[in-house]
Structure formats: structure tokens, C-alpha cells
Design a protein around this motif. Structure first.
Motif, mmCIF file in Angstrom:
data_model
loop_
_atom_site.group_PDB
_atom_site.id
_atom_site.type_symbol
_atom_site.label_atom_id
_atom_site.label_comp_id
_atom_site.label_asym_id
_atom_site.label_seq_id
_atom_site.Cartn_x
_atom_site.Cartn_y
_atom_site.Cartn_z
ATOM 1 N N LYS A 236 -31.220 29.304 -30.428
ATOM 2 C CA LYS A 236 -30.173 29.934 -29.608
ATOM 3 C C LYS A 236 -30.513 29.853 -28.120
ATOM 4 O O LYS A 236 -29.641 29.586 -27.291
ATOM 5 C CB LYS A 236 -29.975 31.393 -30.007
ATOM 6 C CG LYS A 236 -28.872 32.050 -29.178
ATOM 7 C CD LYS A 236 -28.628 33.490 -29.547
ATOM 8 C CE LYS A 236 -27.487 34.106 -28.747
ATOM 9 N NZ LYS A 236 -27.441 33.808 -27.332
ATOM 10 N N PRO A 328 -30.283 36.904 -19.232
ATOM 11 C CA PRO A 328 -30.518 35.534 -18.778
ATOM 12 C C PRO A 328 -30.293 35.332 -17.275
ATOM 13 O O PRO A 328 -30.677 34.281 -16.763
ATOM 14 C CB PRO A 328 -29.461 34.742 -19.549
ATOM 15 C CG PRO A 328 -28.308 35.677 -19.666
ATOM 16 C CD PRO A 328 -28.921 37.045 -19.818
ATOM 17 N N GLY A 362 -19.285 28.978 -20.065
ATOM 18 C CA GLY A 362 -19.997 30.120 -20.635
ATOM 19 C C GLY A 362 -20.589 31.053 -19.594
ATOM 20 O O GLY A 362 -21.006 32.157 -19.923
ATOM 21 N N PRO A 364 -19.303 31.502 -15.796
ATOM 22 C CA PRO A 364 -18.518 31.003 -14.667
ATOM 23 C C PRO A 364 -18.931 31.562 -13.307
ATOM 24 O O PRO A 364 -18.585 30.987 -12.283
ATOM 25 C CB PRO A 364 -17.083 31.426 -15.006
ATOM 26 C CG PRO A 364 -17.231 32.557 -15.956
ATOM 27 C CD PRO A 364 -18.517 32.349 -16.702
ATOM 28 N N LEU B 11 -10.487 34.522 -14.243
ATOM 29 C CA LEU B 11 -11.944 34.504 -14.120
ATOM 30 C C LEU B 11 -12.536 35.777 -14.710
ATOM 31 O O LEU B 11 -13.531 35.737 -15.425
ATOM 32 C CB LEU B 11 -12.297 34.378 -12.636
ATOM 33 C CG LEU B 11 -13.773 34.164 -12.337
ATOM 34 C CD1 LEU B 11 -14.210 32.823 -12.898
ATOM 35 C CD2 LEU B 11 -14.028 34.215 -10.848
ATOM 36 N N THR B 14 -12.418 35.552 -18.444
ATOM 37 C CA THR B 14 -13.448 34.636 -18.934
ATOM 38 C C THR B 14 -14.807 35.303 -18.861
ATOM 39 O O THR B 14 -15.617 35.226 -19.768
ATOM 40 C CB THR B 14 -13.504 33.357 -18.065
ATOM 41 O OG1 THR B 14 -12.205 33.069 -17.630
ATOM 42 C CG2 THR B 14 -14.085 32.212 -18.828
ATOM 43 N N LEU B 15 -15.031 35.965 -17.735
ATOM 44 C CA LEU B 15 -16.327 36.581 -17.535
ATOM 45 C C LEU B 15 -16.550 37.675 -18.565
ATOM 46 O O LEU B 15 -17.628 37.806 -19.133
ATOM 47 C CB LEU B 15 -16.413 37.154 -16.119
ATOM 48 C CG LEU B 15 -17.787 37.708 -15.812
ATOM 49 C CD1 LEU B 15 -18.748 36.557 -15.557
ATOM 50 C CD2 LEU B 15 -17.742 38.637 -14.632
ATOM 51 N N PHE B 18 -17.487 36.200 -21.713
ATOM 52 C CA PHE B 18 -18.859 35.710 -21.654
ATOM 53 C C PHE B 18 -19.848 36.862 -21.815
ATOM 54 O O PHE B 18 -20.808 36.770 -22.544
ATOM 55 C CB PHE B 18 -19.093 34.989 -20.333
ATOM 56 C CG PHE B 18 -20.545 34.794 -20.029
ATOM 57 C CD1 PHE B 18 -21.118 35.465 -18.979
ATOM 58 C CD2 PHE B 18 -21.333 33.972 -20.818
ATOM 59 C CE1 PHE B 18 -22.450 35.312 -18.702
ATOM 60 C CE2 PHE B 18 -22.675 33.818 -20.551
ATOM 61 C CZ PHE B 18 -23.231 34.490 -19.487
ATOM 62 N N ASP B 19 -19.568 37.961 -21.107
ATOM 63 C CA ASP B 19 -20.498 39.082 -21.164
ATOM 64 C C ASP B 19 -20.692 39.550 -22.595
ATOM 65 O O ASP B 19 -21.784 39.889 -23.009
ATOM 66 C CB ASP B 19 -19.985 40.241 -20.301
ATOM 67 C CG ASP B 19 -20.451 40.077 -18.859
ATOM 68 O OD1 ASP B 19 -21.263 39.160 -18.631
ATOM 69 O OD2 ASP B 19 -20.003 40.836 -18.000
ATOM 70 N N ALA B 21 -20.330 37.695 -25.236
ATOM 71 C CA ALA B 21 -20.900 36.673 -26.107
ATOM 72 C C ALA B 21 -22.388 36.426 -25.852
ATOM 73 O O ALA B 21 -23.175 36.345 -26.765
ATOM 74 C CB ALA B 21 -20.128 35.367 -25.944
ATOM 75 N N VAL B 22 -22.759 36.280 -24.586
ATOM 76 C CA VAL B 22 -24.100 35.781 -24.304
ATOM 77 C C VAL B 22 -25.041 36.843 -23.752
ATOM 78 O O VAL B 22 -26.208 36.877 -24.090
ATOM 79 C CB VAL B 22 -24.039 34.590 -23.314
ATOM 80 C CG1 VAL B 22 -25.436 34.153 -22.926
ATOM 81 C CG2 VAL B 22 -23.277 33.443 -23.930
ATOM 82 N N ALA B 23 -24.501 37.723 -22.904
ATOM 83 C CA ALA B 23 -25.389 38.633 -22.195
ATOM 84 C C ALA B 23 -26.179 39.491 -23.170
ATOM 85 O O ALA B 23 -25.696 39.857 -24.228
ATOM 86 C CB ALA B 23 -24.571 39.522 -21.273
ATOM 87 N N GLN B 24 -27.417 39.751 -22.801
ATOM 88 C CA GLN B 24 -28.219 40.658 -23.615
ATOM 89 C C GLN B 24 -27.632 42.060 -23.459
ATOM 90 O O GLN B 24 -26.917 42.346 -22.526
ATOM 91 C CB GLN B 24 -29.665 40.627 -23.125
ATOM 92 C CG GLN B 24 -30.187 39.231 -22.853
ATOM 93 C CD GLN B 24 -30.300 38.377 -24.091
ATOM 94 O OE1 GLN B 24 -31.020 38.696 -25.006
ATOM 95 N NE2 GLN B 24 -29.543 37.294 -24.149
#
Lengths: 413, 235
Positions: A236, A328, A362, A364, B11, B14-15, B18-19, B21-24
Motif C-alpha cells: 500500500k 503522508p 489522489g 490535488p 477541488l 476531490t480533496l 482524498f482525505d 481515502a488516503v490520509a492517516q
């Protein structure tokens, strides 16, 4: 009459269906070609700043002079409009123009030779479908003797082996797909392998890392876990890095930001994962510890204590008192291979120039690292880089003020 | 404006996606523009007010359209300053727009004008050019485009206050020599082409002596007509 008409109608219907299917198939091939052109990052070189897509003309500084990239739009006069799919395949596969002329190896045909005929045809179909641009190629500005294309024959003898990718039957289909993308279209070896004085890489050094000529960024080894080897990364974290430019283990900047921005962010999840599986697979066990510093002990301990002062004042607010970061977006510095690896070029450059990871689908609105070139002296830069390379269990070596000073004049883009 | 609002909304959506999905989950940097533009602050100040380096300009309160145009020009390399070109190279349009909006909406106080190092005569010449121009030499007054209060006009014309003489003089020089360019018709290049080095020194020095006006905000679009067409300022 009636039956004739219906036969005609049937025939027409059949024809229309076939035509529609052919159309679908063509547009599928073009879409696939576009995807593959992204995977090959063709635009990075073949589109100039503020220039038209794939019209070339971008100057590529090399140690041998400046090469101007070519127009690969389907314009018949100045582009590749008169080429056949065979011509295109020969260029990709064998590094020769349709007339047999030799192509400078700045074009990564030593990697693209691994691309399958079907994929080459799809990319060609896509390039045929884009807007033609009438723009003449600029002549290269190479110094003697490199302006003599016959020299390329020698280079080819030493460093080029023609041949499509051969899957390794002992590995999974996913590993092989990753290998195909990394070694072929991805042409990762162009930067991540050491380049010798002749501008070549020997097979045995593939993916072992090297300083990128003219750019002065260090492209770390993809096989050594002491550099960018991904042996102890989770899948991942690798896919996050490739797709978004940021991950829990580190962030891409500089030339790798370009690759993620123009190419890797567009790859689908399956291909990204395949690359991750392959990259994790080629990482070798830990290599010997980094060479110890050239600095005398007293000097380096003074440097490191100054470094801690600089760090606590300027860096700890984002990267944390223990180098833990807030991944990250604010990368960790503790146990970060790109900080510890033997070459200190990248950490010094990051302190001097700062940087943004690429803006991607992913991620932006990436967070940026401030440039400290104007705030810190050479000695302070060396001190803080020495500190982060040796604190918190990091096993890098201290760096000197001279190394920091030399990178102040490194090219920025 | 609507397009920009829509782009910003997209934006944000989208952000947000993203937050998720990916952010810890914990311990993330503040989800603010201020945290995202920290890379700008060593040179331009925490709120874009500028720093002690006279060549790094104030960004705060300039029209968002002007700032966005500069970010685009630095990203493409049209406006050349390698540290800026490098930082912006891989950032998408909507993000640059958000950065421009951020600094446009900051209003730290304008600095006290510094005492000028040039003579009274030079300052008088600078004032004359800035406020009246020189019709004989085809030089329009600065105020005819940058506004009677020199605070600029939305969306594309920057205010000229709060900038040091060295910066203004360097930029006018860059326009004169063609190393700074903008969208055609490139009005500033046309104007600067008529200036002598002495004109540049005088105008830059006089502008730097101007005190802050009561309202430093750029005036709304269309408040006054421009004397000629300008690619950076849509009609």
C-alpha cells in the motif's frame, strides 16, 4: 422486390454493425494507446513548455550537448504522419528511424525494445489520432565528436540489447506485468541505474541508482533497501507513492515528481500494484553499512550539535521532535531511506530548495517544503543535514559545508 | 468568477474524497491553505506581507487574477525565476488558483514607506511619470491602469504599493529587456519599452515612498476604462 430490399437492408445492417464494431475496436485501441503513452511518459520529453501536445522542441541538456525532442504528432511534413506501424515499431524496438538512421539513446529505446508489438501498435494508433502540428524539428546542438551519429553504433554494441520482454515463468503474472512496465515503457532504469561516462549502463548495474547527469538529483537504487529499495515497504505504501506522490514512508520530489505527475498517477490500480509487487520483489537484502564520514570526529560532533539547534528551530514543527513527521503530507525523516542513503545530494537539495510533491488526482493540493537557501548558511545546511542523517537511529553519514555549497548552484529545472 | 467558484468547489470535493481515502486517521497537518503554502513563506512572509529581502514582493491583497497569472507564468517558465519555476512545476491549475485566492484575501498592514535614497528632483520626475505620464514619449501614467490610488483593479491589475524600489525597478527592467512577458497584448512590455533607465529609477523610487491609503483593496473590475488593451485584464 420486397425480398431484395430486405436482403439489402440486412446487408446494410450487417455492414453497419461491423463498421460500428470496428469503430469501437479502433477507439478501444486508441484509448489503450493513450494509456500506454502515459505509462511511457512520452509527454515528459515530446511536449515543450507552453508547446502543443507531442509537437517536440523541448531542449534536453545532456553531458554531450543539447538534444531537441522531435515532433511525434501525425503531421506528414514535420511529424510522423508518413510513418507506418512497422516504422514506429522499429523505432521503439530497435532505435532506428524509418530510413534506418540511428536514434540518440536519450530516447529510451533500450527500455522500449521490451514493449510488445501490440502495445507499440496501440501507441502508434493513439499518436495517429491526435491533432497534427506543423512544427519543424530543431537540429541538435551536440559537441564534437558526439554530433557524429555513427558513434551511436559503438554505444549500441556496448549497451543495447534488442528484444521484447520475456516473462519469467517462475514468477506470478502480476510480477511479470510489473516487470514489463518498470523495465519497458516505464524506462525507470534511465535514471535509477548508474550512468557511466559514455552515457550507458551495464546490465549488471541495472536499477542500482545513480546521479542523474545535468540535473544533479540522485536517483536512488531500486534494489538496495538502504536506498529506495522497497523490500520492507508495504504494498500500500508503494502504490500510494506511485499513484499520489505521497506515502507513509516518503514523498516524491524533483524528477520523480515529474514521473508521478505525467505518468504514474494515470496507471490503473492493477498495474500500479503489479509495479509495486515487482519493485518490492527486486529489492535485495540490506547492503553493507554506508561508508563512514570523511570528517574528523570532533568536527562532525560540533556539526551535529549545531544541526540539532537548527532542526529544533526550523524543522521540528512539521517533521516532529523525533523526526516522526505527520505522514503522508509531512514526511517522516526517521528511518527514511532517502535521508540516510550514502548520497546526501537529495536531502541537501531539499533543505536548500524545498519542494512540492506533484499535484495528483489522489493528492490535488500537496503540502510543500519551504526553501531554506536564503535562511541558512552552508555550515547550517551541512549541520542540519548531518543531524537528520544520524539522529533517531538513522545510519547516514555527516556532510560537509562544501557539499552544501556546491549544490547551491545545482540546476533547478 | 462562477467558473472559479465551481473549480474550487470541485477541488474541495476531490480533496474531501482524498482525505477519506488516503490520509492517516490521526496527527495530520492542519487542513488549511496556510499550512499548504508554508513553502512560500520564507521569501514572501507568513501572510504574504513580504520579507526583509527587497527583491521578494509582497503578495497579500493583490488581485487574485493577477496572482494566478503569475503562478501560471512561473509554472510554465514564461516568467523566469528558477526557485519559483521549480516549486510550481507539477501543481495543477485549481491548486494555483486556490493559492492565489489565499494570498489575495490576506490583508496584513502595508509597511511604512522607507526613506528614499534619491534626490528630490528624481522623486518629482517619478511622481510626474506615475501620475501624468509623458504623452510626448507615449508613456501613460501608472495611475491610468493601476488606479488613482495605485491599489490595482480586479481581476488582473496589481496594486503598486508596499513594494520596495529595488523590486519595482528590477521588474520594469525585466519588462524593458523582454525577460518578463505576459499575454498579448503585453501592455507592460509596451509601456516599459518607452522608459529610460532614469525613468525606471525615478518611478520605482517615488512608488516606494507612497503611504498606505485608507483602503488598500484593488478596485472592482470595470471601475475605470484602461487607456489601451491588456492581455492580462479581460474586458
Amino acid at each position: 422486390m420486397g425480398s431484395k430490399l430486405s436482403i439489402a437492408l440486412l446487408a446494410l445492417a450487417a455492414f453497419t454493425t461491423t463498421a460500428a464494431q470496428a469503430q469501437d475496436k479502433t477507439s478501444d485501441v486508441i484509448a489503450r494507446g493513450e494509456y500506454l503513452a502515459r505509462a511511457g511518459d512520452c509527454t515528459a520529453c515530446h511536449t515543450a513548455s507552453e508547446g502543443r501536445l507531442f509537437a517536440g522542441g523541448r531542449p534536453m541538456p545532456t553531458p554531450f550537448g543539447t538534444i531537441y525532442t522531435s515532433n511525434i504528432t501525425p503531421d506528414p511534413e514535420t511529424g510522423i504522419g508518413k510513418w507506418s506501424a512497422d516504422d514506429f515499431y522499429r523505432t521503439m524496438h530497435n532505435g532506428r528511424f524509418p530510413n534506418g538512421g540511428l536514434i540518440y539513446p536519450a530516447m529510451p529505446f533500450a527500455s522500449y525494445t521490451k514493449v510488445t508489438r501490440a502495445d507499440s501498435d496501440a501507441i502508434f494508433a493513439y499518436l495517429r489520432s491526435i491533432q497534427p502540428v506543423n512544427q519543424k524539428n530543431k537540429p541538435h546542438e551536440l559537441r564534437f565528436p558526439y554530433d557524429n551519429r555513427q558513434l551511436i553504433l559503438g554505444w549500441r554494441t556496448l549497451y543495447f540489447s534488442e528484444g521484447e520482454f520475456k516473462p519469467d515463468p517462475t514468477k506470478s503474472a502480476e510480477w511479470n506485468r510489473g516487470a514489463y512496465l518498470v523495465e519497458g515503457l516505464g524506462h525507470c532504469g534511465m535514471c535509477h541505474s548508474p550512468i557511466n561516462a559514455l552515457g550507458g549502463t551495464s546490465q549488471s548495474d541495472a536499477f542500482k541508482g545513480g546521479l542523474i547527469p545535468m540535473q544533479n538529483w540522485y536517483a536512488p537504487s531500486l534494489t538496495s533497501n538502504r536506498e529506495a529499495g522497497l523490500g520492507d515497504w508495504s504494498i500500500k505504501d508503494i502504490t500510494d507513492l506511485l499513484q499520489t506522490g505521497v506515502s507513509a514512508r516518503g514523498v516524491v520530489y524533483g524528477p520523480m515528481a515529474e514521473v508521478v505527475h505525467n505518468s504514474l498517477q494515470y496507471l490503473d490500480d492493477a498495474d500500479t500494484k503489479a509495479m509495486a509487487v515487482y519493485l518490492k520483489g527486486i529489492a535485495e537484502g540490506s547492503s553493507p553499512p554506508a561508508a563512514s564520514t570523511v570528517l574528523p570526529t570532533t568536527e562532525s560532533s560540533l556539526l551535529i550539535s549545531l544541526g540539532k539547534t537548527v532542526y529544533d528551530k526550523n524543522c521540528a514543527s512539521c517533521h516532529g521532535p523525533q523526526g516522526e513527521g505527520k505522514p503522508p503530507h509531512w514526511p517522516p525523516l526517521a528511518n527514511n531511506q532517502s535521508i540516510e542513503m550514502q548520497s546526501a545530494v537529495n536531502p541537501i537539495r531539499m533543505v536548500l530548495n524545498g519542494g512540492y510533491p506533484p499535484g495528483t488526482k489522489g493528492n490535488p493540493m500537496p503540502y510543500g517544503m519551504p526553501p531554506f537557501a536564503g535562511l541558512l548558511s552552508d555550515n547550517e545546511v551541512a549541520a542540519v543535514v548531518s543531524y537528520i542523517r544520524t539522529a533517531w537511529g538513522n545510519r547516514g553519514s555527516p556532510v560537509s559545508a562544501r557539499e552544501a555549497n556546491e549544490l547551491r548552484s545545482a540546476p533547478l529545472n | 468568477m462562477l467558473a472559479r467558484a465551481a473549480a474550487s468547489a470541485a477541488l474541495i470535493v476531490t480533496l474531501a474524497a482524498f482525505d477519506g481515502a488516503v490520509a492517516q486517521t490521526t496527527n495530520q497537518p492542519p487542513d488549511t491553505m496556510a499550512a499548504r503554502v508554508e513553502a512560500c513563506t520564507p521569501c514572501h512572509g507568513n501572510k504574504g506581507e513580504g520579507t526583509s529581502d527587497v527583491y521578494f514582493p509582497r503578495l497579500a491583497g493583490k488581485p487574485a487574477g493577477y496572482l494566478y497569472n503569475q503562478l501560471l507564468a512561473f509554472r510554465s517558465g514564461r516568467r523566469k525565476y528558477p526557485p519559483m519555476n521549480y516549486l510550481l512545476e507539477f501543481l495543477p491549475d485549481p491548486y494555483l488558483e486556490a493559492m492565489a485566492d489565499y494570498f489575495a484575501s490576506e490583508h496584513p498592514p502595508l509597511p511604512q514607506p522607507a526613506p528614499s535614497g534619491v534626490s528630490k528632483d528624481v522623486l518629482a520626475q517619478g511622481e510626474l511619470l506615475a501620475t501624468s505620464g509623458d504623452a510626448g514619449r507615449n508613456i501613460p501614467a501608472c495611475v491610468s491602469c493601476h488606479g488613482p490610488g495605485l491599489t490595482g483593479m480586479q481581476p488582473g491589475i496589481p496594486g503598486l504599493l508596499g513594494l520596495r524600489a529595488a523590486y519595482v525597478s528590477a521588474q520594469l527592467g525585466a519588462w524593458r529587456y523582454g525577460t518578463r512577458t505576459a499575454k498579448s497584448p503585453d501592455c507592460m512590455q509596451l509601456v516599459a519599452g518607452h522608459l529610460t533607465e532614469a525613468d525606471v529609477t525615478a518611478v520605482a523610487a517615488w512608488l516606494a515612498t507612497r503611504p498606505a491609503p485608507a483602503d488598500p483593496a484593488p478596485v472592482p473590475k470595470g471601475t475605470y476604462a484602461l487607456p489601451f488593451g491588456c492581455g492580462s485584464q479581460p474586458n
